[in-house]
Design an enzyme around this catalytic site. Structure first.
Site, PDB file in Angstrom:
ATOM      1  N   TYR A  31       0.832  -1.205   0.000  1.00  0.00           N
ATOM      2  CA  TYR A  31       0.000   0.000   0.000  1.00  0.00           C
ATOM      3  C   TYR A  31       0.861   1.247   0.000  1.00  0.00           C
ATOM      4  O   TYR A  31       2.075   1.185   0.218  1.00  0.00           O
ATOM      5  CB  TYR A  31      -0.957  -0.015   1.205  1.00  0.00           C
ATOM      6  CG  TYR A  31      -0.334   0.404   2.502  1.00  0.00           C
ATOM      7  CD1 TYR A  31       0.459  -0.453   3.239  1.00  0.00           C
ATOM      8  CD2 TYR A  31      -0.528   1.697   2.981  1.00  0.00           C
ATOM      9  CE1 TYR A  31       1.041  -0.048   4.424  1.00  0.00           C
ATOM     10  CE2 TYR A  31       0.043   2.108   4.168  1.00  0.00           C
ATOM     11  CZ  TYR A  31       0.829   1.237   4.882  1.00  0.00           C
ATOM     12  OH  TYR A  31       1.420   1.650   6.038  1.00  0.00           O
ATOM     13  N   ARG A  50       7.452   4.031  -5.234  1.00  0.00           N
ATOM     14  CA  ARG A  50       7.656   3.149  -4.071  1.00  0.00           C
ATOM     15  C   ARG A  50       6.627   2.023  -4.075  1.00  0.00           C
ATOM     16  O   ARG A  50       6.935   0.886  -3.708  1.00  0.00           O
ATOM     17  CB  ARG A  50       7.584   3.966  -2.775  1.00  0.00           C
ATOM     18  CG  ARG A  50       7.999   3.162  -1.557  1.00  0.00           C
ATOM     19  CD  ARG A  50       8.237   4.036  -0.340  1.00  0.00           C
ATOM     20  NE  ARG A  50       7.007   4.636   0.144  1.00  0.00           N
ATOM     21  CZ  ARG A  50       6.939   5.539   1.129  1.00  0.00           C
ATOM     22  NH1 ARG A  50       8.043   5.954   1.725  1.00  0.00           N
ATOM     23  NH2 ARG A  50       5.785   6.038   1.512  1.00  0.00           N
ATOM     24  N   LYS A 153       6.353  -1.728   1.700  1.00  0.00           N
ATOM     25  CA  LYS A 153       5.259  -1.124   2.464  1.00  0.00           C
ATOM     26  C   LYS A 153       4.090  -2.102   2.373  1.00  0.00           C
ATOM     27  O   LYS A 153       3.262  -2.043   1.460  1.00  0.00           O
ATOM     28  CB  LYS A 153       4.919   0.250   1.870  1.00  0.00           C
ATOM     29  CG  LYS A 153       4.576   1.259   2.945  1.00  0.00           C
ATOM     30  CD  LYS A 153       4.653   2.661   2.430  1.00  0.00           C
ATOM     31  CE  LYS A 153       3.681   3.590   3.150  1.00  0.00           C
ATOM     32  NZ  LYS A 153       3.688   3.533   4.589  1.00  0.00           N
ATOM     33  N   GLU A 186      12.749   3.757  13.889  1.00  0.00           N
ATOM     34  CA  GLU A 186      11.708   4.705  13.478  1.00  0.00           C
ATOM     35  C   GLU A 186      10.500   4.497  14.370  1.00  0.00           C
ATOM     36  O   GLU A 186      10.503   3.616  15.239  1.00  0.00           O
ATOM     37  CB  GLU A 186      11.349   4.477  12.009  1.00  0.00           C
ATOM     38  CG  GLU A 186      10.848   3.064  11.726  1.00  0.00           C
ATOM     39  CD  GLU A 186      10.595   2.772  10.248  1.00  0.00           C
ATOM     40  OE1 GLU A 186      10.471   3.717   9.451  1.00  0.00           O
ATOM     41  OE2 GLU A 186      10.506   1.576   9.909  1.00  0.00           O
TER      42      GLU A 186
END
Ligand SMILES: Cc1ncc(COP(=O)(O)O)c(C=O)c1O
Length: 293
Positions: A31, A50, A153, A186
Site C-alpha cells: 500500500y 515506491r 510497504k 523509526e
C-alpha cells in the site's frame, strides 16, 4: 464515500473484498499513503514508484498501467469532493494478492485486488505541533530487515501495531522502535530525526527503516539550510541526550517530540532547529507538488 475497486468506482457498501483475498488471509499485499495540498498531490511520482518497488519485491504485478494512476487519484478526489481549496486529501492505495484458494502460493490468486480510498485529510491537533508529542520506547523490536524488508510497504503491519499498542497503553503519541542491535530505527508510521552536537541525525536505512519520502525531503531542505545531516547507527542514549527531536511522514510533515518515556527532550519544548525546518519545509513545499492538472 466513493472507492475505486479493481476497475470502477463503487459506493461504500459495495466496496467489499472476498474473505478468500490473500490480503485478508495472510496480509499479502502492499500500500501507499499519499496526500494532497489542495488539488495538488505531494510527491506523487515518488509514492507511485515506491508502490511499484514494494509490489515488485513481493512478485505482485500491479494491474494498473503507471500512466493511469494520476487520473484515477484525481477522479477519486473529485468524486469524494476532497483535494480542493477547502480540503486537502488523504489517499490510500492498497493492492493485495487477490482472492484465491487457501494456501500461501501466490499463483492461487490470478487477479490482484486494487483499492483507492480517499477522504479529507484529518489534521493533527495544533497543540501537537505547538507543544510537541511524547514517545514510548517500545519493547517490541523492529522487524529484522533480512526477515522482512521495511522497504516493502506491506499490508501486514503487525510489527508496527504491536508497538502502537504499547504507546496506547502508555498514553503517548507513538512508540519508537529499536532494532535487534538496540539501535534507534523509526516510529510506527514515521521516521525519526534528532539534533545533537550541532548535527541533525537520523537512523541509516540499514538500521531497518522505511525509506520515507518526507525523510528525504527534510534531509535535502536541511542541507540547503546549511545544516549538517548525518545518517548513522545510534543508541537510545544519543537520543536521550539530544537537544531536539522530531518525526516525519507525509501527513504529519515535521512533528516535534518533547518527551521520551519519562525524560524531556532538551528543555522539553520544540527547539529552534525544528521550528526552522518546519518553516523551510513549508516554504519549499510547492516544488514537491504536482502541476495543477
Ligand atoms: C514505518 C514507517 N516509517 C516511515 C514512514 C514515513 O514515510 P513517508 O515520509 O514516505 O510518509 C511511514 C509512512 O507511512 C511508515 O509507515
Amino acid at each position: 464515500m466513493w472507492v475505486f475497486l479493481n476497475d470502477r468506482f463503487v459506493g461504500r457498501e459495495e466496496a467489499v473484498v472476498s474473505v478468500f483475498d490473500h490480503g485478508f488471509l495472510y496480509g499479502d499485499g502492499v500500500y501507499e499513503t499519499i496526500r494532497s495540498y489542495g488539488p495538488r498531490i505531494f510527491m506523487r511520482d515518488q509514492h507511485l514508484a515506491r508502490l511499484e518497488r514494494s509490489a515488485e519485491a513481493i512478485g505482485l504485478e500491479i494491474p494498473i498501467a503507471p500512466a493511469q494512476w494520476p487520473d484515477l487519484l484525481h477522479e477519486a478526489m473529485r468524486l469524494n469532493e476532497v483535494g480542493n481549496d477547502s480540503a486537502d486529501a488523504y489517499l490510500r492505495i492498497t493492492i493485495s494478492r487477490g482472492a484465491g484458494e487457501i494456501g500461501l502460493d501466490p499463483s492461487l490468486c490470478p487477479h490482484p485486488t486494487v483499492v483507492i480510498m480517499t477522504k479529507a485529510l484529518g489534521n493533527y491537533p495544533a497543540a501537537f505541533s505547538r507543544d510537541g508529542v511524547s514517545l514510548t520506547v517500545a519493547k517490541t523490536r523492529r522487524n529484522l530487515p533480512e526477515a522482512l524488508s521495511p522497504q516493502i510497504k506491506a499490508t501486514n503491519f503487525l510489527n508496527n501495531i504491536l508497538a502502537k499498542r504499547e504507546s496506547i497503553a502508555a498514553g503517548t503519541f507513538d512508540s519508537l522502535l529499536l532494532n535487534w542491535r538496540e539501535e534507534l530505527t523509526e516510529c510506527t508510521i514515521s521516521n525519526l530525526f534528532f539534533y545533537a552536537g550541532g548535527t541533525l541525525r537520523t537512523p541509516a536505512l540499514e538500521c531497518g527503516i522505511l525509506d520515507g519520502i518526507t525523510r528525504t525531503i527534510v534531509m535535502t531542505v536541511a542541507q540547503e539550510e546549511g545544516i549538517v545531516v548525518e545518517e548513522g547507527h545510534y543508541q537510545l542514549r544519543a537520543l536521550q541526550e539530544s537537544d531536539e527531536c522530531f518525526l516525519t511522514n507525509t501527513t504529519m510533515e515535521i512533528m516535534p517530540v518533547t518527551r521520551i518515556d519519562t525524560l524531556p527532550v532538551g528543555n522539553g519544548r520544540p527547539g529552534p532547529l525544528t521550528r526552522r525546518l518546519q518553516a523551510a519545509f513549508a516554504a519549499s513545499r510547492p516544488r514537491f507538488l504536482e502541476e495543477v492538472p
